[in-house]
Design a protein around this motif. Sequence first.
Motif, mmCIF file in Angstrom:
data_model
loop_
_atom_site.group_PDB
_atom_site.id
_atom_site.type_symbol
_atom_site.label_atom_id
_atom_site.label_comp_id
_atom_site.label_asym_id
_atom_site.label_seq_id
_atom_site.Cartn_x
_atom_site.Cartn_y
_atom_site.Cartn_z
ATOM 1 N N PHE A 33 -5.109 6.327 -5.397
ATOM 2 C CA PHE A 33 -4.241 6.717 -4.136
ATOM 3 C C PHE A 33 -4.926 7.954 -3.599
ATOM 4 N N SER A 34 -5.937 8.818 -4.360
ATOM 5 C CA SER A 34 -6.348 9.954 -3.501
ATOM 6 C C SER A 34 -6.804 9.469 -1.995
ATOM 7 N N TRP A 35 -6.869 10.620 -1.341
ATOM 8 C CA TRP A 35 -7.289 10.147 0.238
ATOM 9 C C TRP A 35 -8.634 9.571 0.330
ATOM 10 N N TRP A 36 -9.470 9.904 -0.493
ATOM 11 C CA TRP A 36 -11.046 9.299 -0.249
ATOM 12 C C TRP A 36 -11.049 7.757 -0.809
ATOM 13 N N LYS A 37 -10.085 7.303 -1.731
ATOM 14 C CA LYS A 37 -10.100 5.982 -2.119
ATOM 15 C C LYS A 37 -8.917 5.313 -1.452
ATOM 16 N N GLY A 38 -7.938 5.770 -1.168
ATOM 17 C CA GLY A 38 -6.781 5.154 -0.485
ATOM 18 C C GLY A 38 -6.965 5.102 0.838
ATOM 19 N N LEU A 39 -7.613 6.228 1.599
ATOM 20 C CA LEU A 39 -7.572 5.830 3.137
ATOM 21 C C LEU A 39 -8.157 4.702 3.836
ATOM 22 N N VAL A 41 -8.090 1.750 2.705
ATOM 23 C CA VAL A 41 -6.957 0.799 2.295
ATOM 24 C C VAL A 41 -5.760 0.915 3.331
ATOM 25 N N ILE A 42 -5.649 2.099 3.719
ATOM 26 C CA ILE A 42 -4.285 2.315 4.482
ATOM 27 C C ILE A 42 -5.047 2.086 5.965
ATOM 28 N N LEU A 43 -6.103 2.631 6.410
ATOM 29 C CA LEU A 43 -6.690 2.054 7.694
ATOM 30 C C LEU A 43 -6.637 0.548 7.936
ATOM 31 N N VAL A 44 -7.151 -0.323 6.909
ATOM 32 C CA VAL A 44 -7.293 -1.690 7.092
ATOM 33 C C VAL A 44 -6.071 -2.292 7.156
ATOM 34 N N THR A 45 -4.980 -1.779 6.308
ATOM 35 C CA THR A 45 -3.393 -2.447 6.317
ATOM 36 C C THR A 45 -3.066 -1.971 7.764
ATOM 37 N N GLY A 46 -3.198 -0.878 8.333
ATOM 38 C CA GLY A 46 -3.002 -0.512 9.655
ATOM 39 C C GLY A 46 -3.285 -1.366 10.715
ATOM 40 N N VAL A 47 -4.584 -1.785 10.789
ATOM 41 C CA VAL A 47 -5.500 -2.628 11.766
ATOM 42 C C VAL A 47 -4.625 -3.969 11.449
ATOM 43 N N VAL A 48 -4.439 -4.424 10.517
ATOM 44 C CA VAL A 48 -4.005 -5.955 10.066
ATOM 45 C C VAL A 48 -2.541 -5.749 10.527
ATOM 46 N N PHE A 49 -1.866 -4.988 10.497
ATOM 47 C CA PHE A 49 -0.404 -4.771 10.870
ATOM 48 C C PHE A 49 -0.498 -4.839 12.259
ATOM 49 N N LEU A 50 -1.147 -3.946 13.020
ATOM 50 C CA LEU A 50 -1.150 -3.776 14.190
ATOM 51 C C LEU A 50 -1.648 -5.146 15.149
ATOM 52 N N CYS A 51 -2.588 -5.776 14.517
ATOM 53 C CA CYS A 51 -3.134 -7.146 14.988
ATOM 54 C C CYS A 51 -1.897 -8.174 14.956
ATOM 55 N N TRP A 52 -1.304 -8.207 13.779
ATOM 56 C CA TRP A 52 0.093 -9.106 13.507
ATOM 57 C C TRP A 52 1.087 -8.834 14.717
ATOM 58 N N LEU A 53 1.409 -7.367 14.724
ATOM 59 C CA LEU A 53 2.491 -7.084 15.791
ATOM 60 C C LEU A 53 2.117 -7.561 17.106
ATOM 61 N N TRP A 54 0.659 -7.162 17.459
ATOM 62 C CA TRP A 54 0.323 -7.602 18.906
ATOM 63 C C TRP A 54 0.515 -9.172 19.098
ATOM 64 N N ARG A 55 -0.074 -9.931 18.136
ATOM 65 C CA ARG A 55 0.217 -11.349 18.040
ATOM 66 C C ARG A 55 1.547 -11.844 18.205
#
Length: 119
Positions: A33-39, A41-55
Amino acid sequence: MADWRVYLVVEHLLAGTATIEEAQVAADFSNFFSWWKGLPVILVTGVVFLCWLWRARLNAESLGGPGSQRRVRGWVVASWMTPVANLWIPHVIVTDVWKASAPRRSAPGALLGVWWGRG
């Protein structure tokens, strides 16, 4: 949380109630979960969540009509990235989506409150 786990395992290791292997597992978990490995994952999760919320917002508009939403559609994404507004506008958007998708039920205050950290 991962760092807290490492701290506790090190305490147990010093007390003689944990093994080196347990400390290594805790350290590996924390490093994931350090920034260079976890980032990514966080970005992809955020994009997927925003796509879901948009839909979900588009579906809410078709169910309840455009007047069922208090904010314009662009706020679905912008509200998460706008300082200060990100403290309440996403909650308003999710509440409106809930109300439009289930008009006979009120938005579950406890559920949305826990999700938003107000519970």
